[in-house]
Design a protein around this motif. Structure first.
Motif, PDB file in Angstrom:
ATOM      1  N   ARG A   1      40.635  53.699  38.021  1.00  0.00           N
ATOM      2  CA  ARG A   1      41.283  54.976  37.617  1.00  0.00           C
ATOM      3  C   ARG A   1      42.421  55.024  36.564  1.00  0.00           C
ATOM      4  O   ARG A   1      42.419  55.931  35.920  1.00  0.00           O
ATOM      5  CB  ARG A   1      42.382  55.037  38.877  1.00  0.00           C
ATOM      6  CG  ARG A   1      41.916  55.558  40.198  1.00  0.00           C
ATOM      7  CD  ARG A   1      42.767  55.293  41.426  1.00  0.00           C
ATOM      8  NE  ARG A   1      44.114  56.424  41.252  1.00  0.00           N
ATOM      9  CZ  ARG A   1      44.022  57.605  41.427  1.00  0.00           C
ATOM     10  NH1 ARG A   1      43.163  58.140  41.980  1.00  0.00           N
ATOM     11  NH2 ARG A   1      45.072  58.336  41.222  1.00  0.00           N
ATOM     12  N   ARG A   2      42.668  53.816  35.993  1.00  0.00           N
ATOM     13  CA  ARG A   2      43.323  53.641  34.895  1.00  0.00           C
ATOM     14  C   ARG A   2      42.517  53.954  33.791  1.00  0.00           C
ATOM     15  O   ARG A   2      42.868  54.670  32.849  1.00  0.00           O
ATOM     16  CB  ARG A   2      43.872  52.188  34.550  1.00  0.00           C
ATOM     17  CG  ARG A   2      45.127  51.891  35.317  1.00  0.00           C
ATOM     18  CD  ARG A   2      45.783  50.616  34.926  1.00  0.00           C
ATOM     19  NE  ARG A   2      45.311  49.432  35.516  1.00  0.00           N
ATOM     20  CZ  ARG A   2      45.292  48.804  36.488  1.00  0.00           C
ATOM     21  NH1 ARG A   2      45.994  49.294  37.578  1.00  0.00           N
ATOM     22  NH2 ARG A   2      44.557  47.696  36.929  1.00  0.00           N
ATOM     23  N   GLN A   3      41.095  53.734  33.864  1.00  0.00           N
ATOM     24  CA  GLN A   3      40.141  53.677  32.521  1.00  0.00           C
ATOM     25  C   GLN A   3      39.950  55.532  32.555  1.00  0.00           C
ATOM     26  O   GLN A   3      39.568  55.961  31.596  1.00  0.00           O
ATOM     27  CB  GLN A   3      39.079  52.872  32.808  1.00  0.00           C
ATOM     28  CG  GLN A   3      39.187  51.654  32.886  1.00  0.00           C
ATOM     29  CD  GLN A   3      37.725  50.738  33.372  1.00  0.00           C
ATOM     30  OE1 GLN A   3      36.975  51.373  34.005  1.00  0.00           O
ATOM     31  NE2 GLN A   3      37.760  49.485  33.130  1.00  0.00           N
ATOM     32  N   ALA A   4      40.249  55.978  33.716  1.00  0.00           N
ATOM     33  CA  ALA A   4      39.855  57.416  33.838  1.00  0.00           C
ATOM     34  C   ALA A   4      41.235  58.341  33.535  1.00  0.00           C
ATOM     35  O   ALA A   4      41.220  59.776  33.433  1.00  0.00           O
ATOM     36  CB  ALA A   4      39.373  57.795  35.234  1.00  0.00           C
ATOM     37  N   GLY A   5      42.263  57.401  33.104  1.00  0.00           N
ATOM     38  CA  GLY A   5      43.513  57.943  32.772  1.00  0.00           C
ATOM     39  C   GLY A   5      44.400  58.600  33.777  1.00  0.00           C
ATOM     40  O   GLY A   5      45.103  59.202  33.799  1.00  0.00           O
ATOM     41  N   LEU A   6      43.954  58.045  35.143  1.00  0.00           N
ATOM     42  CA  LEU A   6      44.821  58.534  36.320  1.00  0.00           C
ATOM     43  C   LEU A   6      45.712  57.232  36.649  1.00  0.00           C
ATOM     44  O   LEU A   6      45.721  56.162  36.346  1.00  0.00           O
ATOM     45  CB  LEU A   6      43.719  58.368  37.477  1.00  0.00           C
ATOM     46  CG  LEU A   6      42.847  59.373  37.278  1.00  0.00           C
ATOM     47  CD1 LEU A   6      41.654  59.522  38.495  1.00  0.00           C
ATOM     48  CD2 LEU A   6      43.312  61.065  37.263  1.00  0.00           C
ATOM     49  N   LYS A   7      46.596  57.645  37.490  1.00  0.00           N
ATOM     50  CA  LYS A   7      47.563  56.541  37.753  1.00  0.00           C
ATOM     51  C   LYS A   7      46.883  55.594  38.975  1.00  0.00           C
ATOM     52  O   LYS A   7      46.130  56.220  39.676  1.00  0.00           O
ATOM     53  CB  LYS A   7      48.918  57.437  38.552  1.00  0.00           C
ATOM     54  CG  LYS A   7      49.744  58.082  37.577  1.00  0.00           C
ATOM     55  CD  LYS A   7      51.064  58.780  38.341  1.00  0.00           C
ATOM     56  CE  LYS A   7      51.953  59.396  37.337  1.00  0.00           C
ATOM     57  NZ  LYS A   7      53.158  59.771  38.119  1.00  0.00           N
ATOM     58  N   ALA A   8      47.336  54.498  38.650  1.00  0.00           N
ATOM     59  CA  ALA A   8      46.629  53.438  39.691  1.00  0.00           C
ATOM     60  C   ALA A   8      47.759  53.023  40.736  1.00  0.00           C
ATOM     61  O   ALA A   8      48.981  52.908  40.319  1.00  0.00           O
ATOM     62  CB  ALA A   8      46.182  52.377  38.963  1.00  0.00           C
ATOM     63  N   PRO A   9      47.601  52.725  41.784  1.00  0.00           N
ATOM     64  CA  PRO A   9      48.650  52.154  42.847  1.00  0.00           C
ATOM     65  C   PRO A   9      49.004  50.911  42.311  1.00  0.00           C
ATOM     66  O   PRO A   9      48.298  49.899  41.695  1.00  0.00           O
ATOM     67  CB  PRO A   9      47.870  52.031  44.083  1.00  0.00           C
ATOM     68  CG  PRO A   9      46.295  51.890  43.780  1.00  0.00           C
ATOM     69  CD  PRO A   9      46.416  52.847  42.632  1.00  0.00           C
ATOM     70  N   SER A  10      50.364  50.688  42.468  1.00  0.00           N
ATOM     71  CA  SER A  10      51.004  49.186  41.981  1.00  0.00           C
ATOM     72  C   SER A  10      50.689  48.357  43.055  1.00  0.00           C
ATOM     73  O   SER A  10      51.333  48.627  44.175  1.00  0.00           O
ATOM     74  CB  SER A  10      52.519  49.599  41.890  1.00  0.00           C
ATOM     75  OG  SER A  10      53.081  48.242  41.218  1.00  0.00           O
TER      76      SER A  10
END
Length: 797
Positions: free
Chosen positions: A559-568
């Motif tokens: 998700r981070r690689q796709a520019g989306l927020k990732a759960p913490s």
């Protein structure tokens, strides 16, 4: 007036007869007696209640102990005048009244050589402004109090014995006062001496108080007491207990052999001691609590603790003053805790201290002048923000660490010396500060001044001489220095102000063994590690939990690689379950998988236990924990039996220091290390509640169930395959039944038990086959039912 002698006698028919100078009853004789007369009693037991309401003397005709007063009910002996009683035995068993009652402003009773042996509310009660003297008397009352003074009564008790009291041996209440000389108070179920209420007081001289089930002396509610040349020993409570503005003064006393505190002060009370010894105590010599509470000791000795608690504990705004005192052979000497608590010591010595001589925390402060600290774990530790104080002209020698300053503490040391420290002479870290003026550190094995984490300590005209590693070791931005010198690099040189240096490692911790590290070679793909995880016997729920975590982490990266927020996600875990259920193996695989996914740099496993983290003295625990954490950077820190860091009775246990250090490191380096704590389920719940920040640092708990009998059989079969043995079908059936009968208690080892059973079968197989002349290959491999533990091997013919 001439003395009249009034005789009372008893005939063989137990009837009373009257003749010249003789009376049928004691009551009748008393009625006929004139003031100043002496009543001489023939031997016997008088079953009547005696009232002495005039100044007469009552005594036995044939010596002490030959006359007893024992009525069926009521008070056996009441005195309301200036009467004298000699050598009588007073009994009685009235649970709501005393055996002897001296009452009224006109009462001035004197008892000598009497024995009070009763089961009453009190053995002797003196009340309503009465006055009494007891000399050479014995008072025993298993049902209640020994001697009770009330309502501004006064008493002198000399050469007496107060014993076997169901409650306090001596109780002074309601403004009464007592003087006690050369007497023994022992075997009481309450306090030896109880003082309570405003105006109540007692003065004890050359007395012994021992074998008491409560406190030796308990003073409360503004009562006062003085003890001179007294001894308090073998009491199950505190030697001295003071509360609610009570005051005690001790001179030349000895307080020892106690499971609790030698003295416990609370509620604005005050204790003054001079030339007094406190020793062999289970908790502490002095525990001083609450704002306004004050303890003062002059020329006293505190030593030989039998427990693991600080000898002196000052907390909640209390005050302590030590002058010319000696504290030695202790686990910890002086703890000063909480804001506004202050301890002052002048010309005192601290020696043979197993942990810390002085520890200051919670915003407390100390003032030490001309004190000496030697043979200790840590000389002084200033622990946190607001903690500090003034030290002047103090000497610290032969310690592990001389002075530790951490977490914003800010003490001032002037003209102090630290000599022959095994680690650092002065160690400052974690935003500690501190001002050191004209101080000297020398002949240590580690650093002289070791100041890390950029702490802004101030050093003025300080000198370092002949220290093993270096005189000064700083980290940027470094302390403020002025006129400081060191001889660690050739001739003494003056340091620039400020000087900074590259941070080096902390002094080596005093650990008995280094943490075990399971190194990871070239990181294998995650699929291989997951395949090994799946190959483990049983643990279905564990495997699912780990796969869920891996999926969350993997999708989060995408998700981070796709520019989306990732759960913490917090990757720290709690493993609960019995020993031998695969917790260490799963932790190792978890680290490998995280490394293969790029979450961790290395994925190696560092396995530690309490012994690797907890030091012998204050300050070393934080250093050990930091060292273990540093070794785990880039991998997994696995803490087995983590609950041992938070024992149930661990108010001052150093394990909590390890927990506090871990919580901070996990927050400061959250992306560098994964921490897994493991242990029994119930005990781990206690561990998670030991520190408010612990439970919030762990994302989830994974429970490792016990292996079933069938799974234990699978483990045993795997061991057979690995070591080229064969398990016959009857043997497998017998082994399955054997595993089904094992007791699943705390000592059950799960997979470890299966392996131990296999090893036992191999040993028994060897003993059996060794008797064969030419065993076949099959016989060298085949394990039979008789090879199971507890079965007799087949007898070979």
């Amino acid at each position: 007036m001439a003395e009249h002698r009034v005789r009372v006698t008893q005939d063989s028919a137990s009837r009373w007869r009257r003749r010249a100078g003789e009376y049928e009853t004691l009551r009748e004789a008393l009625a006929a007696a004139e003031p100043g007369d002496t009543l001489t009693l023939r031997p016997g037991v008088f079953r009547e209640n005696v009232l002495l309401d005039r100044p007469v003397t009552l005594q036995p005709a044939e010596g002490p102990g030959t006359v007893r007063i024992d009525p069926p009910s009521g008070v056996p002996l009441t005195v309301t005048a200036a009467a004298t009683v000699r050598g009588l035995v007073i009994e009685g068993s009235e649970s709501s009244a005393p055996a002897v009652l001296v009452t009224g402003a006109g009462a001035e009773a004197e008892f000598s050589g009497c024995r009070v042996e009763t089961r009453a509310a009190a053995g002797v009660e003196i009340t309503e402004q009465a006055r009494a003297t007891l000399r050479g008397c014995t008072v025993s009352n298993p049902a209640g109090l020994g001697v009770r003074l009330r309502s501004r009564a006064r008493a002198l008790i000399a050469d007496c014995e107060l014993l076997d009291s169901g409650q306090a041996g001596l109780a002074v209440l309601e403004g009464a006062s007592a003087e006690v000389e050369r007497s023994r108070l022992h075997h009481a179920s309450g306090a030896g001496v109880l003082l309570t209420d405003p105006g109540s007081s007692a003065a004890l001289t050359s007395c012994e108080i021992y074998e008491i089930r409560g406190s030796g002396v308990q003073a409360e509610a503004q009562a006062t007491g003085r003890l001179d040349d007294c001894e308090i020993r073998r009491v199950s409570g505190n030697g001295l207990t003071l509360d609610t503005e009570a005051e005690l003064v001790l001179t030349g006393c000895r307080v020892h052999d106690l499971p609790e505190n030698a003295a416990d002060l609370r509620g604005r009370s005050r204790l003054t001691m001079e030339k007094t010894t406190l020793r062999e105590f289970g908790r502490g010599a002095l525990s001083v609590w609450d704002s306004g509470t004050l303890a003062e000791a002059l020329s006293c000795e505190l030593h030989s603790s039998t427990g693991d608690y600080p000898a002196v504990w000052v907390s909640d705004g209390a005050r302590l003053t030590l002058t010319d005192c000696s504290l030695h052979d202790l686990p910890d000497a002086l703890f000063v805790l909480d804001r506004e608590s202050i301890a002052t010591a002048r010309d005192c010595s601290f020696s043979r201290i197993r942990s810390s001589a002085v520890s200051v925390s919670g915003g407390a402060s100390v003032a030490l002048a001309d004190c000496r600290i030697q043979e200790a774990g840590t000389g002084l530790w200033f622990r946190d923000h607001g903690s500090g104080g003034q030290l002047t002209g103090c000497e610290i020698s032969e310690v592990a660490t001389g002075v530790i300053v951490t977490k914003g503490a800010d003490p001032t040391l002037r003209e102090c010396t630290v000599r022959a420290a095994a680690e650092a002479a002065v160690y400052v870290s974690a935003q500690g500060r501190g001002t050191f003026e004209d101080c000297r550190v020398s002949h240590g094995k580690g650093f002289g001044f070791h100041i890390i984490d950029g702490c802004r300590t101030e050093l003025t005209r300080c000198r370092a001489e002949q220290n093993g590693r270096a005189g000064f070791e700083f980290a940027e931005p470094g302390p403020v220095t002025e006129g400081c010198t060191s001889d660690d690099v050739g001739p003494p040189v003056e340091l620039p102000a400020p000087r900074t240096a590259q941070l080096t490692t902390a002094p080596a911790p005093l650990a008995p063994s280094a943490p075990q590290i399971a190194p990871i070679p070239d990181c294998r793909p995650a699929d291989e590690a997951l395949a090994e995880l799946d190959s483990l016997i049983g643990l279905a729920t564990v495997k699912q939990e780990v796969r869920t975590l891996i999926d969350l982490i993997s999708v989060g990266r995408r998700r981070r690689q796709a520019g989306l927020k990732a759960p913490s996600l917090r990757r720290h875990l709690v493993f609960t379950g019995s020993p031998g259920t695969g917790k260490t193996t799963v932790a190792r695989l978890y680290g490998e998988i995280l490394a293969s996914l790029g979450v961790l740099q290395q994925g190696h496993l560092v396995e530690v236990a309490r012994v690797d983290l907890v030091g012998e003295h204050i300050g070393s625990t934080a250093i050990r924990t930091q060292a273990a954490f540093d070794k785990a950077r880039g991998g997994v820190l696995f803490i087995d039996e983590a609950y041992a860091l938070a024992p149930e009775d661990g108010a001052r246990d150093f394990g909590r220091e390890a927990i506090d250090t871990l919580v901070k490191l996990m927050e400061d380096h959250r992306d560098e290390v994964v921490v897994i704590v493991a242990g029994y389920t119930a005990e781990m719940e206690r561990f998670l509640s030991a520190n408010p920040g612990v439970s919030s640092r762990f994302s989830r708990t994974i429970t490792f169930p016990d292996y079933t009998a069938a799974e234990l059989l699978q483990i045993a079969r795997a061991q057979c395959t690995e070591h080229e043995y064969v398990l016959s079908d009857p043997s497998a059936e017998a082994l399955l039944g054997y595993f089904g009968t094992l007791e699943r208690g705390p000592g059950f080892g799960n997979g470890r038990t299966a392996r131990q059973v296999f090893e036992t079968m191999v040993e028994r197989h060897a003993m059996r086959v060794a008797q064969l002349a030419e065993p076949s290959t099959e016989e060298l491999q085949l394990l039979l039912p008789e090879d199971l533990p507890g079965r007799e091997s087949a007898r070979m013919g």
